[in-house]
Design an enzyme around this catalytic site. Sequence first.
Site, PDB file in Angstrom:
ATOM      1  N   ASP A 244      18.336  -3.781  -7.093  1.00  0.00           N
ATOM      2  CA  ASP A 244      17.358  -3.584  -7.356  1.00  0.00           C
ATOM      3  C   ASP A 244      16.253  -2.400  -6.398  1.00  0.00           C
ATOM      4  OD1 ASP A 244      17.664  -5.119  -9.222  1.00  0.00           O
ATOM      5  OD2 ASP A 244      16.181  -6.331  -8.794  1.00  0.00           O
TER       6      ASP A 244
ATOM      7  N   PRO B  28       1.016  -1.135  -0.481  1.00  0.00           N
ATOM      8  CA  PRO B  28       0.253   0.095  -0.339  1.00  0.00           C
ATOM      9  C   PRO B  28       0.382   1.583   0.082  1.00  0.00           C
ATOM     10  CG  PRO B  28      -0.179  -0.994   2.208  1.00  0.00           C
ATOM     11  CD  PRO B  28       0.269  -2.446   1.572  1.00  0.00           C
TER      12      PRO B  28
ATOM     13  N   ASP C 291       9.864  -2.073  -7.558  1.00  0.00           N
ATOM     14  CA  ASP C 291      10.452  -3.188  -8.421  1.00  0.00           C
ATOM     15  C   ASP C 291      10.851  -3.713  -7.107  1.00  0.00           C
ATOM     16  OD1 ASP C 291      10.808  -2.341 -11.083  1.00  0.00           O
ATOM     17  OD2 ASP C 291      12.205  -1.155 -10.621  1.00  0.00           O
TER      18      ASP C 291
ATOM     19  N   THR D  64      10.076   3.387 -10.019  1.00  0.00           N
ATOM     20  CA  THR D  64      10.469   2.939 -11.102  1.00  0.00           C
ATOM     21  C   THR D  64       9.865   2.357 -12.028  1.00  0.00           C
ATOM     22  OG1 THR D  64      12.593   3.098  -9.849  1.00  0.00           O
ATOM     23  CG2 THR D  64      12.859   2.444 -11.918  1.00  0.00           C
TER      24      THR D  64
END
Length: 583
Positions: A538, A133, A191, A235
């Site tokens: 990442d 969320p 990501d 991203t």
Amino acid sequence: METDLKLESTVWVGSKRYRAVLTGWHFNWTELDKKNRDKKTISVPVAEVVGVEEGRVEILPQKSIEDTDKVFTVFYVKRSSTGSSYGLLWTLGRTQFSVPSRVLRDQWTKHLRAALKTHSPVRPNRLLVFINPYGGKKKGRKIYHSLVAPLFELAGISCHVIVTERANQARDHLLKKDLTGFDGVVCVGGDGMFSEILHGLIGRTQQEAGLCENDPTVTLQPCQRHIGIIPAGSTDCVCYATVGVIDPVTSALHIIIGDSQPLDVCSVHQASGLVRYSVSLLGYGFYGDVLAESEKHRWMGPLRYDYSGTMVYLSNRSYAGIVQYLPADPLLSSPRDRTRCLSGCSVCSRSTERLFPHSSDSGSLYSSHYSQFSSDSEGEWVTVEGRFRCVSLTCMSSSCPKSPLGLSPSAHLADGTGDLILVWDTHPLGFLKFLYRHTSTEDQFDLPFVEVHRVKAVRFSLPPGKEEEEYEEIGGSIGGMDEEERGYIETVSRSGSQQHLADRGPGREMTNVQKTGNPFLCGLCCSKAPAVSVWNCDGEILPSTEILSRVHGQLVRLYARGIEDGAAMHCSEDIERGCTLQI
Ligand SMILES: CCCCCCCCCCCCC/C=C/[C@@H](O)[C@H](COP(=O)(O)O)NC(=O)CCCCCCCCCCCCCCC
Ligand SMILES: Nc1ncnc2c1ncn2[C@@H]1O[C@H](COP(=O)(O)OP(=O)(O)O)[C@@H](O)[C@H]1O
Ligand SMILES: [Ca+2]
């Protein structure tokens, strides 16, 4: 079996008369003129039919059914261009067909549903959905409930939805809880959230296979459950690089029809064992610093990366390091070959045969009787040493809205290799040029201080004496840029034929400075006190600086099909894909 599913009859769409045909692989309807001559045909692959319902059915804004017993409604994937040459937006196409009798209506719905089952064996029936969320603009819940859940319901997919209450909840759930009955896992987030799912599923699969993730030489077991990504992050690089657009409906439709895209994964190890897995960016230097800085500004949402990127750029840092890499076979592909990994990529298909030589059918793809990394076929490690603006490893293009072609535009999603990008220390304007080229089609590797190598593994270590240093926060060095920049220009013009670190290009001999990593021998461009950066894996900061990373070909599978070539989407005059015609 195909002949069983064949059905043909006259149907009406609105007031127009059509001849509808269901063959093995396609559902077509062709408009007929008054003299029964064919006009336009709309053709929908059965694999792209989302659902079939009796009556006149709407699903948006709310599901409504008008149960007229001579009507059925077909929902299917409809494509539209994004305006750019790559990546297609998918929306839900809907056509209501009227037929002369209820018996014929029931025949159509029965045959279409049977065709769906026969031709789409990997469609999910039950999914485990995790919603972050707090990802991106904090719209994950809304995106899921308003755009995605109605589509899953229409397609008859049952979902168990968990809205996370803490970081790593999704990962822990996948590692420990009973997953029986779930065909796939969907993450609604960015990501970072995808990374949680990735770690949970890979870890769970290795646990069940009795394999040790801490051993970098172990051939890991590919995960059988697919991962779906509903983009709701900052991203959203994994979604963009595997689907070509950031759009929750497009992604939901790929999940529904059970698309399957294998994906390479890098494992990252330190001396004591596995640290993390990475798919999009394993970056030291600039990208590590941007992430460390951005964590302080999470409240800015996705903008935090632009703000932090600018701050880090202005701080003008470079870092000493020793990079070793294991080159991939140069005969198979190259990061400079200007190709793009698109849906149905032949380099990736050939890699499947190479990575899984014993798999004549997809079932045996998951057998452990293959060896990707047998030590005798490894080849020779190459070592380079010096000061870098950044060292990045990506096992896919890592395209994202900020950089539509990505960190490495010719990288492949599923070829078992990664691209190592080395940006040697250079003057600030040179580095800006490098960064800026990520936003256009100009080649960011065509710069004298940039190298790119297609690799199977990478090792990074600090020059002797630097191991103990700690990462310094950005701040003190900002403002020193003008001096630095002037200093650089003077150094270059004064240095004449003497090779400068900033000028080092591929294939050149290393200077003593590069070999020793001693910045004080190299004039003003390297005169800043050397500091240690952090690794951005990442979007997570790694706890260690010295690492070994290894590419595991096709370790996971996504509900995606790679980027569709928008330029190849053409409509002939009389055969139009169902997805492009407005009815
Ligand atoms: C001058 C314009 C420069 C634009 C440079 C764009 C490079 C973009 C490369 C993006 C690679 C993305 C790889 C994906 C990483 C993600 O896994 C990971 C996590 O994502 P999440 O938060 O959604 O969970 N994301 C990241 O680590 C973010 C990295 C983003 C770096 C962006 C840097 C922007 C730099 C702007 C520099 C501006 C300099 C201006 C000087 C006057
Ligand atoms: N309920 C939660 N509270 C706090 N953090 C969470 C929660 N759920 C997931 N996270 C973490 O939030 C981080 C960022 O999530 P992500 O969805 O990738 O958004 P963004 O793209 O904005 O970074 C992830 O690393 C994930 O582990
Ligand atoms: Ca790859």
